[in-house]
Design an enzyme around this catalytic site. Structure first.
Site, mmCIF file in Angstrom:
data_model
loop_
_atom_site.group_PDB
_atom_site.id
_atom_site.type_symbol
_atom_site.label_atom_id
_atom_site.label_comp_id
_atom_site.label_asym_id
_atom_site.label_seq_id
_atom_site.Cartn_x
_atom_site.Cartn_y
_atom_site.Cartn_z
ATOM 1 N N ARG A 1 -23.008 -46.880 26.255
ATOM 2 C CA ARG A 1 -23.380 -48.309 26.243
ATOM 3 C C ARG A 1 -22.326 -49.060 25.428
ATOM 4 O O ARG A 1 -21.855 -48.543 24.414
ATOM 5 C CB ARG A 1 -24.779 -48.525 25.636
ATOM 6 C CG ARG A 1 -25.900 -48.039 26.559
ATOM 7 C CD ARG A 1 -27.268 -48.478 26.075
ATOM 8 N NE ARG A 1 -27.587 -49.858 26.435
ATOM 9 C CZ ARG A 1 -28.657 -50.506 25.980
ATOM 10 N NH1 ARG A 1 -29.479 -49.922 25.128
ATOM 11 N NH2 ARG A 1 -28.909 -51.743 26.359
ATOM 12 N N ASP B 1 -27.285 -55.762 17.444
ATOM 13 C CA ASP B 1 -26.538 -54.640 18.030
ATOM 14 C C ASP B 1 -25.091 -54.599 17.551
ATOM 15 O O ASP B 1 -24.444 -53.559 17.586
ATOM 16 C CB ASP B 1 -26.578 -54.716 19.556
ATOM 17 C CG ASP B 1 -27.935 -54.270 20.058
ATOM 18 O OD1 ASP B 1 -28.876 -55.073 19.991
ATOM 19 O OD2 ASP B 1 -28.062 -53.100 20.457
ATOM 20 N N ASN C 1 -27.494 -59.567 20.020
ATOM 21 C CA ASN C 1 -28.797 -58.889 20.059
ATOM 22 C C ASN C 1 -29.379 -59.088 21.453
ATOM 23 O O ASN C 1 -28.790 -59.776 22.295
ATOM 24 C CB ASN C 1 -29.730 -59.441 18.970
ATOM 25 C CG ASN C 1 -30.991 -58.602 18.817
ATOM 26 O OD1 ASN C 1 -30.900 -57.364 18.718
ATOM 27 N ND2 ASN C 1 -32.149 -59.218 18.819
ATOM 28 N N GLY D 1 -32.000 -48.980 21.298
ATOM 29 C CA GLY D 1 -32.000 -49.493 19.921
ATOM 30 C C GLY D 1 -30.705 -49.038 19.261
ATOM 31 O O GLY D 1 -30.376 -47.848 19.276
HETATM 32 O O1 MRU Z 1 -31.256 -52.718 25.125
HETATM 33 P P1 MRU Z 1 -31.897 -52.243 23.857
HETATM 34 O O2 MRU Z 1 -33.371 -52.046 23.983
HETATM 35 O O3 MRU Z 1 -31.189 -51.048 23.282
HETATM 36 O O4 MRU Z 1 -31.681 -53.442 22.829
HETATM 37 C C1 MRU Z 1 -32.117 -53.277 21.517
HETATM 38 C C2 MRU Z 1 -31.960 -54.483 20.677
HETATM 39 O O5 MRU Z 1 -31.425 -55.483 21.093
HETATM 40 C C3 MRU Z 1 -32.425 -54.385 19.260
HETATM 41 O O6 MRU Z 1 -32.856 -55.632 18.788
HETATM 42 C C4 MRU Z 1 -31.246 -53.906 18.398
HETATM 43 O O7 MRU Z 1 -30.695 -52.744 18.927
HETATM 44 C C5 MRU Z 1 -31.645 -53.665 16.997
HETATM 45 S S1 MRU Z 1 -32.647 -52.212 16.864
HETATM 46 C C6 MRU Z 1 -32.967 -51.942 15.232
#
Ligand code: MRU
Length: 340
Positions: free
Chosen positions: A85, A227, A237, A49
């Site tokens: 990441r 993101d 996202n 996230g």
């Molecule tokens: O790969 P992830 O689980 O880190 O991806 C998360 C997302 O795409 C969320 O939608 C994004 O980080 C927003 S979290 C408030």
């Protein structure tokens, strides 16, 4: 100073993170003793996230600053963690703030104070997003969401899920469709876990059911997180978000993105320059959970493509729910004002 949220504990010089890879069946905590631990925890999505990886990376560097007196070594460790990441810009924004502090006046106290500030700020930003977003929600709305954007993805109540949570506490009688979010099932595993705790009514669906659900049932809005948001409003996202936006356009459904200002990349003019994380093929060829390992494609000889995110163009977005209000297609062009 001590912190305790749904997904992190920071106290007595210890940083504990709820391991999101084993939810919802196991609630176990992992310790990030070093930036190397934190790097692996982020890389393997034990913590994920966009806002949460920024906050937890900052807290882990704060613990490192307690042990390391050299600002040069601190900065090189920070740069290392910055690479864990590539897509969520909140990670870079948080770490760059600590590097700026280290450049000015390096001490554990100053680094910790900034890390705590980043944490506290995220809690407040989530609250503001939820207040602005909930104003868009009507009595009885049915909302479809993707991935996980709640307390497991932020330091606070979440972004898209924060809006849903707020509307629920306002007794708006909402219902949610939760996209399972292949391949790593953040919707199926994590959002359902959070909605159960919040007692928000929902139905879990597979990602490929979204079109059918939009066509045959009532869906009033899709709300997702982000993101990284470019200056023209394009945003990255979780993979599958773009498909939802296209489906919304066809079905005439409002499509909103909710995020704090820390998700805006002020160096990124359009979505074309957002780096997209490519993840390992094994994530597509099977799953691992409390049931053990299930494999449906051969490890060798099956070629795959596994982008973790996609980019949704601004033209498909009805509104951007930020901590300072809701932007539309016209005023998103003034996105730089968000910092003002
Ligand atoms: O790969 P992830 O689980 O880190 O991806 C998360 C997302 O795409 C969320 O939608 C994004 O980080 C927003 S979290 C408030």
């Amino acid at each position: 100073m001590s912190i305790e949220t749904l997904s992190l504990k920071y106290k007595n010089s210890k940083l504990l993170l709820l391991d999101q890879t084993v939810l919802p069946f196991e609630e176990s905590w992992v310790e990030a003793k070093t930036p190397e631990d934190m790097y692996n925890i982020i890389k393997t999505l034990k913590v994920r996230g966009a806002p949460l990886i920024g906050v937890t990376a900052a807290l882990s560097l704060s613990l490192y600053a307690k042990e390391e007196a050299s600002s040069e070594l601190f900065k090189s460790k920070a740069m290392y963690l910055r690479e864990s990441r590539p897509t969520a810009v909140n990670l870079m924004v948080a770490i760059d703030r600590l590097i700026a502090v280290a450049d000015k006046d390096y001490s554990f106290e100053n680094i910790e104070a900034e890390a705590i500030k980043i944490f506290q700020e995220d809690v407040n930003l989530c609250e503001q997003i939820s207040i602005h977003g909930a104003k868009l929600i009507n009595e009885g709305d049915v909302i479809l969401t993707h991935c996980n954007t709640g307390g497991l993805a932020t330091a606070g109540m979440g972004t898209a899920l924060g809006v849903i949570h707020k509307a629920h506490t306002q007794k708006k009688n909402i219902h949610v469709y939760v996209d399972e979010t292949r391949p790593l099932l953040q919707g199926g595993r994590l959002t359902t876990w959070e909605l159960d705790k919040l007692k928000v009514p929902y139905n879990l669906i597979c990602d490929n059911m979204a079109g059918f659900v939009m066509k045959t049932k009532k869906v009033d809005k899709v709300i997702v997180g982000a993101d990284r948001i470019a200056l023209n409003g394009d945003f990255a996202n979780k993979i599958g978000t773009y498909s939802l936006a296209v489906l919304c356009q066809y079905h005439g459904i409002d499509f909103y993105v909710a995020a704090p200002y820390t998700t805006i990349d002020f160096d990124c003019e359009t979505g074309d320059s957002i780096p997209i994380e490519q993840r390992q093929p094994f994530e597509l060829k099977g799953v691992r959970g409390h049931y053990g390992q299930v494999q449906w494609a051969k490890k060798e000889g099956v070629s795959s493509c596994n982008p973790a995110f996609d980019v949704t163009p601004a033209e498909l977005v009805t509104g951007w729910i930020f901590d300072n209000g809701v932007y539309n297609k016209d005023n998103i062009k003034n996105i730089k004002d968000i910092l003002g």
